[in-house]
Design a protein around this motif. Structure first.
Motif, PDB file in Angstrom:
ATOM      1  N   MET A   1       0.852  -1.188   0.000  1.00 51.45           N
ATOM      2  CA  MET A   1       0.000   0.000   0.000  1.00 51.45           C
ATOM      3  C   MET A   1       0.894   1.247   0.000  1.00 51.45           C
ATOM      4  N   PRO A   2       0.548   2.287  -0.744  1.00 54.23           N
ATOM      5  CA  PRO A   2       1.399   3.471  -0.731  1.00 54.23           C
ATOM      6  C   PRO A   2       1.432   4.101   0.650  1.00 54.23           C
ATOM      7  N   ALA A   3       2.514   4.868   0.916  1.00 53.27           N
ATOM      8  CA  ALA A   3       2.690   5.414   2.258  1.00 53.27           C
ATOM      9  C   ALA A   3       1.904   6.697   2.434  1.00 53.27           C
ATOM     10  N   ILE A   4       0.596   6.580   2.543  1.00 48.10           N
ATOM     11  CA  ILE A   4      -0.220   7.763   2.812  1.00 48.10           C
ATOM     12  C   ILE A   4      -0.155   8.050   4.299  1.00 48.10           C
ATOM     13  N   GLN A   5      -0.101   9.334   4.636  1.00 50.00           N
ATOM     14  CA  GLN A   5      -0.124   9.719   6.041  1.00 50.00           C
ATOM     15  C   GLN A   5      -1.579   9.926   6.427  1.00 50.00           C
ATOM     16  N   TRP A   6      -2.206   8.908   7.016  1.00 47.10           N
ATOM     17  CA  TRP A   6      -3.614   9.019   7.358  1.00 47.10           C
ATOM     18  C   TRP A   6      -3.770   9.914   8.563  1.00 47.10           C
ATOM     19  N   ASN A   7      -4.759  10.788   8.511  1.00 47.36           N
ATOM     20  CA  ASN A   7      -5.081  11.652   9.636  1.00 47.36           C
ATOM     21  C   ASN A   7      -6.355  11.091  10.274  1.00 47.36           C
ATOM     22  N   ALA A   8      -6.192  10.385  11.406  1.00 44.23           N
ATOM     23  CA  ALA A   8      -7.320   9.667  12.012  1.00 44.23           C
ATOM     24  C   ALA A   8      -8.418  10.630  12.463  1.00 44.23           C
ATOM     25  N   ASN A   9      -8.035  11.834  12.922  1.00 42.97           N
ATOM     26  CA  ASN A   9      -9.056  12.805  13.355  1.00 42.97           C
ATOM     27  C   ASN A   9      -9.903  13.253  12.178  1.00 42.97           C
ATOM     28  N   LEU A  10      -9.200  13.652  11.095  1.00 45.72           N
ATOM     29  CA  LEU A  10      -9.904  14.123   9.894  1.00 45.72           C
ATOM     30  C   LEU A  10     -10.779  13.003   9.335  1.00 45.72           C
ATOM     31  N   TYR A  11     -10.231  11.795   9.372  1.00 48.04           N
ATOM     32  CA  TYR A  11     -10.950  10.630   8.844  1.00 48.04           C
ATOM     33  C   TYR A  11     -12.270  10.439   9.585  1.00 48.04           C
ATOM     34  N   ASP A  12     -12.222  10.508  10.907  1.00 49.03           N
ATOM     35  CA  ASP A  12     -13.453  10.312  11.694  1.00 49.03           C
ATOM     36  C   ASP A  12     -14.397  11.498  11.558  1.00 49.03           C
ATOM     37  N   ALA A 101     -13.670  -0.529   1.598  1.00 55.91           N
ATOM     38  CA  ALA A 101     -12.982   0.690   1.137  1.00 55.91           C
ATOM     39  C   ALA A 101     -11.482   0.681   1.422  1.00 55.91           C
ATOM     40  N   THR A 102     -10.869  -0.490   1.271  1.00 53.08           N
ATOM     41  CA  THR A 102      -9.421  -0.614   1.507  1.00 53.08           C
ATOM     42  C   THR A 102      -8.690  -1.151   0.284  1.00 53.08           C
ATOM     43  N   LEU A 103      -9.296  -2.151  -0.366  1.00 52.54           N
ATOM     44  CA  LEU A 103      -8.522  -2.922  -1.349  1.00 52.54           C
ATOM     45  C   LEU A 103      -8.092  -2.096  -2.557  1.00 52.54           C
ATOM     46  N   GLU A 154       2.680  17.231 -16.695  1.00 54.68           N
ATOM     47  CA  GLU A 154       3.811  16.292 -16.751  1.00 54.68           C
ATOM     48  C   GLU A 154       4.175  15.794 -15.357  1.00 54.68           C
ATOM     49  N   LEU A 155       3.734  16.541 -14.334  1.00 58.65           N
ATOM     50  CA  LEU A 155       4.089  16.186 -12.953  1.00 58.65           C
ATOM     51  C   LEU A 155       2.988  15.395 -12.257  1.00 58.65           C
ATOM     52  N   LEU A 156       1.957  15.075 -13.046  1.00 56.20           N
ATOM     53  CA  LEU A 156       0.811  14.384 -12.467  1.00 56.20           C
ATOM     54  C   LEU A 156       1.168  12.924 -12.176  1.00 56.20           C
ATOM     55  N   SER A 157       0.795  12.439 -11.013  1.00 61.11           N
ATOM     56  CA  SER A 157       0.963  11.003 -10.790  1.00 61.11           C
ATOM     57  C   SER A 157      -0.423  10.384 -10.647  1.00 61.11           C
ATOM     58  N   THR A 158      -0.629   9.224 -11.245  1.00 63.90           N
ATOM     59  CA  THR A 158      -2.000   8.681 -11.338  1.00 63.90           C
ATOM     60  C   THR A 158      -2.099   7.181 -11.054  1.00 63.90           C
ATOM     61  N   ASP A 159      -0.997   6.570 -10.670  1.00 60.76           N
ATOM     62  CA  ASP A 159      -1.008   5.097 -10.657  1.00 60.76           C
ATOM     63  C   ASP A 159      -1.179   4.502  -9.261  1.00 60.76           C
ATOM     64  N   PHE A 160      -1.927   5.161  -8.410  1.00 55.68           N
ATOM     65  CA  PHE A 160      -1.939   4.710  -7.014  1.00 55.68           C
ATOM     66  C   PHE A 160      -3.199   3.961  -6.613  1.00 55.68           C
ATOM     67  N   MET A 204      -7.393  15.149   1.363  1.00 52.37           N
ATOM     68  CA  MET A 204      -7.066  13.914   2.086  1.00 52.37           C
ATOM     69  C   MET A 204      -6.737  12.769   1.141  1.00 52.37           C
ATOM     70  N   PHE A 205      -7.631  12.527   0.157  1.00 46.38           N
ATOM     71  CA  PHE A 205      -7.463  11.334  -0.676  1.00 46.38           C
ATOM     72  C   PHE A 205      -6.702  11.602  -1.967  1.00 46.38           C
ATOM     73  N   GLY A 206      -6.663  12.849  -2.385  1.00 41.77           N
ATOM     74  CA  GLY A 206      -6.019  13.137  -3.664  1.00 41.77           C
ATOM     75  C   GLY A 206      -4.544  13.502  -3.510  1.00 41.77           C
ATOM     76  N   ALA A 207      -4.024  13.334  -2.295  1.00 42.26           N
ATOM     77  CA  ALA A 207      -2.656  13.800  -2.033  1.00 42.26           C
ATOM     78  C   ALA A 207      -1.636  13.190  -2.996  1.00 42.26           C
ATOM     79  N   PHE A 208      -1.924  11.979  -3.475  1.00 39.90           N
ATOM     80  CA  PHE A 208      -0.969  11.334  -4.385  1.00 39.90           C
ATOM     81  C   PHE A 208      -0.801  12.088  -5.690  1.00 39.90           C
ATOM     82  N   PHE A 209      -1.892  12.695  -6.166  1.00 36.92           N
ATOM     83  CA  PHE A 209      -1.796  13.450  -7.408  1.00 36.92           C
ATOM     84  C   PHE A 209      -0.715  14.515  -7.313  1.00 36.92           C
ATOM     85  N   PHE A 210      -0.570  15.018  -6.096  1.00 35.13           N
ATOM     86  CA  PHE A 210       0.203  16.246  -5.909  1.00 35.13           C
ATOM     87  C   PHE A 210       1.608  15.999  -5.400  1.00 35.13           C
TER      88      PHE A 210
END
Ligand code: BEZ
Length: 253
Positions: A1-12, A101-103, A154-160, A204-210
């Protein structure tokens, strides 16, 4: 799984709809008193707790230490462990494995399906819901358009993310040795929380794009993308995300 920094407070606080919709999947799991059930990707533990209320003996696993800490504090009666979905094992097998909502965060699907299979008793069930092909497509398109407009494409990442079709995922399950008992693929416009719901979702969820652009560039892209979506994804003071789900019940042969 990619190394996303989950924010448990924001998530809840802002993403509690994830657990709320997950309750619907519990109808497919049909937990029984005394069953051993594994919740794969349990997040902050709400659904693992709900399953335990049926009298099942539940273990929740997640690779985020922050999520597991939060789950343990909130539900001390449920067992929670930090585990990698592509590399876990238990000495005592489970009657069922559940995953909501994990796989779609995992590219190494054969590894995760192998771990799930080996963790189940023969005849055990695997009940899952995940994003399917075309999930959040219009949100992704809006981000891509905003990045193109700012000359950042050109800096877009989309494969996550991995959003399979029914036939792709059925084939993976069968290759692992499961029999697919039920499968549905459906659209679910998902209401986001608050006036800034789409903005919060992208942050929160689109952080990989950036990941290859600066925080300032990302902030501009998000603001533009939110405005592109406003006419079609905001109505009656609520933002909606274009979720498409794959829900499966598969049995270990
Ligand atoms: C989903 O549950 O479909 C999802 C969540 C976060 C990012 C992308 C998709």
């Amino acid at each position: 799984m990619p190394a996303i920094q989950w924010n448990a407070n924001l998530y809840d606080d802002k993403h509690s709809f994830v657990s709320r919709y997950g309750e619907d999947v519990l109808g497919w799991l049909h937990p029984q008193k005394g069953e051993r059930i594994l919740d794969l990707g349990c997040g902050t533990g709400q659904l693992a707790f709900n399953i335990s209320e049926y009298g099942a003996d539940v273990t929740g696993i997640d690779n985020s230490p922050e999520m597991i800490a939060r789950a343990k504090a909130a539900y001390p009666g449920v067992r929670f462990e930090i585990q990698d979905a592509t590399d876990f094992s238990f000495t005592e097998p489970f009657d069922a494995v559940f995953s909501n909502a994990t796989l779609h965060w995992i590219q190494e699907q054969p590894a995760v399906l192998n771990c799930v299979y080996n963790s189940l008793k023969p005849g055990g069930r695997f009940v899952l819901e995940m994003g399917a092909r075309h999930n959040v497509e219009s949100i992704c398109n809006a981000i891509v358009k905003a990045m193109e407009e700012d000359g950042l494409d050109e800096l877009l990442s989309t494969d996550f993310w991995f959003f399979p079709t029914v036939s792709e995922y059925t084939a993976l399950l069968e290759q692992q040795g499961f029999t697919v008992a039920s499968v549905i693929n459906f659209k679910r416009e998902t209401a986001l929380t608050g006036e800034d719901g789409m903005h919060d979702w992208m942050n929160m969820f689109g952080a990989f794009f950036f990941k290859h652009i600066t925080p300032q560039q990302a902030a501009t892209v998000v603001s533009k993308a939110v405005e592109y979506l406003r006419p079609s994804h905001y109505w009656q003071n609520t933002w909606y995300a274009d979720y498409v789900r794959l829900r499966v019940k598969a049995i270990k042969n």
